[in-house]
Design an enzyme around this catalytic site. Structure first.
Site, PDB file in Angstrom:
ATOM      1  N   LYS A   1      41.866   8.064  -8.909  1.00  0.00           N
ATOM      2  CA  LYS A   1      42.309   8.205  -7.515  1.00  0.00           C
ATOM      3  C   LYS A   1      43.116   6.982  -7.107  1.00  0.00           C
ATOM      4  O   LYS A   1      43.103   5.955  -7.787  1.00  0.00           O
ATOM      5  CB  LYS A   1      41.102   8.379  -6.595  1.00  0.00           C
ATOM      6  CG  LYS A   1      40.120   7.216  -6.638  1.00  0.00           C
ATOM      7  CD  LYS A   1      38.912   7.462  -5.757  1.00  0.00           C
ATOM      8  CE  LYS A   1      37.969   6.259  -5.798  1.00  0.00           C
ATOM      9  NZ  LYS A   1      36.843   6.411  -4.855  1.00  0.00           N
TER      10      LYS A   1
ATOM     11  N   ASP B   1      59.130  -9.962   1.536  1.00  0.00           N
ATOM     12  CA  ASP B   1      59.846  -9.655   0.299  1.00  0.00           C
ATOM     13  C   ASP B   1      59.945 -10.825  -0.671  1.00  0.00           C
ATOM     14  O   ASP B   1      60.498 -10.663  -1.762  1.00  0.00           O
ATOM     15  CB  ASP B   1      61.269  -9.187   0.629  1.00  0.00           C
ATOM     16  CG  ASP B   1      61.278  -8.114   1.703  1.00  0.00           C
ATOM     17  OD1 ASP B   1      60.662  -7.058   1.478  1.00  0.00           O
ATOM     18  OD2 ASP B   1      61.877  -8.338   2.777  1.00  0.00           O
TER      19      ASP B   1
ATOM     20  N   ARG C   1      28.205   8.559   4.124  1.00  0.00           N
ATOM     21  CA  ARG C   1      29.631   8.848   4.263  1.00  0.00           C
ATOM     22  C   ARG C   1      29.877  10.343   4.391  1.00  0.00           C
ATOM     23  O   ARG C   1      30.237  10.828   5.452  1.00  0.00           O
ATOM     24  CB  ARG C   1      30.395   8.246   3.077  1.00  0.00           C
ATOM     25  CG  ARG C   1      31.898   8.268   3.225  1.00  0.00           C
ATOM     26  CD  ARG C   1      32.571   7.371   2.191  1.00  0.00           C
ATOM     27  NE  ARG C   1      32.270   7.726   0.818  1.00  0.00           N
ATOM     28  CZ  ARG C   1      32.693   7.022  -0.234  1.00  0.00           C
ATOM     29  NH1 ARG C   1      33.423   5.928  -0.061  1.00  0.00           N
ATOM     30  NH2 ARG C   1      32.376   7.408  -1.458  1.00  0.00           N
TER      31      ARG C   1
ATOM     32  N   HIS D   1      26.407   9.360  -4.273  1.00  0.00           N
ATOM     33  CA  HIS D   1      27.088   8.090  -4.503  1.00  0.00           C
ATOM     34  C   HIS D   1      26.181   6.919  -4.142  1.00  0.00           C
ATOM     35  O   HIS D   1      25.369   7.017  -3.209  1.00  0.00           O
ATOM     36  CB  HIS D   1      28.380   8.020  -3.690  1.00  0.00           C
ATOM     37  CG  HIS D   1      29.291   6.899  -4.099  1.00  0.00           C
ATOM     38  ND1 HIS D   1      29.765   6.766  -5.385  1.00  0.00           N
ATOM     39  CD2 HIS D   1      29.807   5.859  -3.402  1.00  0.00           C
ATOM     40  CE1 HIS D   1      30.545   5.690  -5.453  1.00  0.00           C
ATOM     41  NE2 HIS D   1      30.574   5.126  -4.266  1.00  0.00           N
TER      42      HIS D   1
ATOM     43  N   ARG E   1      30.686   8.158 -13.586  1.00  0.00           N
ATOM     44  CA  ARG E   1      32.006   8.123 -12.939  1.00  0.00           C
ATOM     45  C   ARG E   1      32.538   6.684 -12.868  1.00  0.00           C
ATOM     46  O   ARG E   1      32.639   6.116 -11.773  1.00  0.00           O
ATOM     47  CB  ARG E   1      31.912   8.706 -11.528  1.00  0.00           C
ATOM     48  CG  ARG E   1      31.304  10.089 -11.424  1.00  0.00           C
ATOM     49  CD  ARG E   1      31.489  10.670 -10.031  1.00  0.00           C
ATOM     50  NE  ARG E   1      30.987   9.806  -8.983  1.00  0.00           N
ATOM     51  CZ  ARG E   1      29.777   9.886  -8.425  1.00  0.00           C
ATOM     52  NH1 ARG E   1      28.921  10.806  -8.838  1.00  0.00           N
ATOM     53  NH2 ARG E   1      29.416   9.069  -7.461  1.00  0.00           N
TER      54      ARG E   1
ATOM     55  N   CYS F   1      56.085 -14.073   2.462  1.00  0.00           N
ATOM     56  CA  CYS F   1      56.969 -13.267   3.307  1.00  0.00           C
ATOM     57  C   CYS F   1      56.850 -11.792   2.914  1.00  0.00           C
ATOM     58  O   CYS F   1      56.158 -11.441   1.959  1.00  0.00           O
ATOM     59  CB  CYS F   1      58.409 -13.725   3.143  1.00  0.00           C
ATOM     60  SG  CYS F   1      58.673 -15.500   3.301  1.00  0.00           S
TER      61      CYS F   1
ATOM     62  N   TYR G   1      57.732 -19.368   7.007  1.00  0.00           N
ATOM     63  CA  TYR G   1      57.413 -18.984   8.377  1.00  0.00           C
ATOM     64  C   TYR G   1      56.292 -19.858   8.944  1.00  0.00           C
ATOM     65  O   TYR G   1      55.307 -20.156   8.261  1.00  0.00           O
ATOM     66  CB  TYR G   1      56.961 -17.520   8.433  1.00  0.00           C
ATOM     67  CG  TYR G   1      58.079 -16.507   8.316  1.00  0.00           C
ATOM     68  CD1 TYR G   1      59.049 -16.408   9.296  1.00  0.00           C
ATOM     69  CD2 TYR G   1      58.138 -15.644   7.222  1.00  0.00           C
ATOM     70  CE1 TYR G   1      60.067 -15.472   9.200  1.00  0.00           C
ATOM     71  CE2 TYR G   1      59.153 -14.702   7.114  1.00  0.00           C
ATOM     72  CZ  TYR G   1      60.114 -14.624   8.104  1.00  0.00           C
ATOM     73  OH  TYR G   1      61.117 -13.693   7.998  1.00  0.00           O
TER      74      TYR G   1
END
Length: 379
Positions: free
Chosen positions: A39, A316, A138, A167, A223, A314, A267
């Site tokens: 997943k 990028d 859950r 689970h 699992r 940053c 920054y």
């Protein structure tokens, strides 16, 4: 014609390492079936290529996904092995999932009825596993309701109940072993009661932490997830198997500059050069999934040397401090995760700096980062 551009960084998934880790699971759990959790794009490792590899090598018996769309993507890529959707699918996706032969999760009377309607509309049968809540809080109903839900599923038109599961929320924590042991017992009772009313089903409970530390939880199928990708889910316990890292993340130096003592970088001006320093810019940032939490804390490897991040990461790009003298050149490889010479940056190291878990480190890696599956010839 527009020529595709090269990505500014690359995740290399080590196929032979993941096959090795799966083999470790098989040796540990013996005759049990193994479901490989792929997943969330195989925790950032690239689900379709990895699923094909696992199927081709017979390395697992099942695959686990979270959403119908993930399972359909595997089918479209030619993956034919059993796939379990570990969460209830949206009702609008049920017919496509059933037509593709995906196994559904049902949690209550409503999801059983939805599966029945969708399968009946297609004139086929939906295979389902019943999820019961033994302590995760859950999805799923309490285990004492599992037998009646199993009967409901057995009697629903177009539905075939083939499994029951739950689970474990704290199998990784030695301080909560009593809770986990009680949870395993609750599930064992519920699974036995289910089989008394509907006959044999596949029973499964164990995640990676339970594979490593709780043999009583193994039942018919396990699992494993994060351990397949080389991270130990239980750092407070000795790991009983040899795990190898599932991926490496690399980039390159895109720019170099000499920054005089006293000048700030990045920054917010959060980093100040204590002495004249060479700063290398790397074209990777939080837009690629390299967390901003690593600002002024993380490090990269260049030419086998550990180089600290200078200033804030940053969107990028990020900057690293090379010191007052360097032989680094523009274009040199940069290791964000993985080995370089005698040193290595692991997902566990980054997770500790980010105050999170290794799962998040790799799941954060963005789609714009290039991906390659390599190394099968070595395994």
């Amino acid at each position: 014609m527009i020529t595709p551009m090269s990505p500014t960084s690359l995740v290399t998934t080590r196929g032979e390492h993941i096959l090795h880790n799966l083999a470790q699971v098989r040796r540990r759990v013996g005759r049990r079936l193994v479901l490989a959790a792929v997943k969330a794009n195989a925790y950032g490792h690239g689900a379709t290529a990895l699923a094909r590899l696992i199927e081709d090598q017979g390395a697992a018996d099942w695959l686990g996904v979270s959403q119908a769309a993930e399972g359909l993507e595997l089918r479209q890529a030619g993956v034919a092995m059993p796939v379990l959707i570990l969460s209830p699918a949206d009702e609008d996706d049920l017919e496509a999932a059933i037509a593709a032969g995906l196994t559904l999760t049902v949690t209550d009377a409503a999801t059983i009825a939805q599966a029945s309607r969708a399968a009946t509309a297609l004139g086929t049968t939906a295979t389902v596993h019943l999820k019961t809540d033994t302590g995760m809080g859950r999805i799923g109903l309490p285990p004492d309701q599992a037998p009646q839900l199993a009967v409901l599923a057995r009697n629903a038109p177009g539905v075939e109940l083939t499994g029951v599961f739950s689970h474990l929320p704290s199998a990784d924590d030695p301080a909560q072993d009593d809770f986990t042991a009680a949870q395993i017992k609750r599930f064992a009772v519920a699974a036995r009661q289910v089989e008394q009313v509907v006959g044999p089903v596949v029973k499964h409970l164990a995640n990676s932490a339970a594979v490593l530390a709780h043999p009583d939880s193994w039942f018919d199928l396990v699992r494993p997830g994060i351990m397949l990708y080389g991270a130990d889910p239980s750092p407070d316990r000795p790991c009983p198997v040899d795990l190898r890292p599932g991926l490496e993340w690399t980039s390159r130096v895109s720019f170099l500059k000499l920054v005089p003592a006293g000048q700030t970088v990045g920054y917010g001006r959060t980093w100040t050069a204590r002495r004249d320093s060479w700063i290398a810019t790397v074209p990777v940032g939080y837009g690629d999934g390299y967390s901003r939490l690593l600002s002024n804390r993380g490090r990269v490897l260049i030419r086998g040397r550990s180089c600290p991040i200078a200033g804030r990461v940053c969107m990028d790009q990020l900057m690293v401090d090379l010191g007052p003298a360097t032989e680094v050149a523009v274009g040199d490889p940069v290791v964000l995760i993985g080995p370089d010479g005698p040193d290595e940056i692991t997902t566990t190291e980054l997770a500790q700096l980010m105050n999170t878990i290794p799962y998040e480190v790799t799941c954060l890696i963005a789609p714009r980062v290039g991906r390659a599956l390599v190394g099968l010839e070595s395994g």
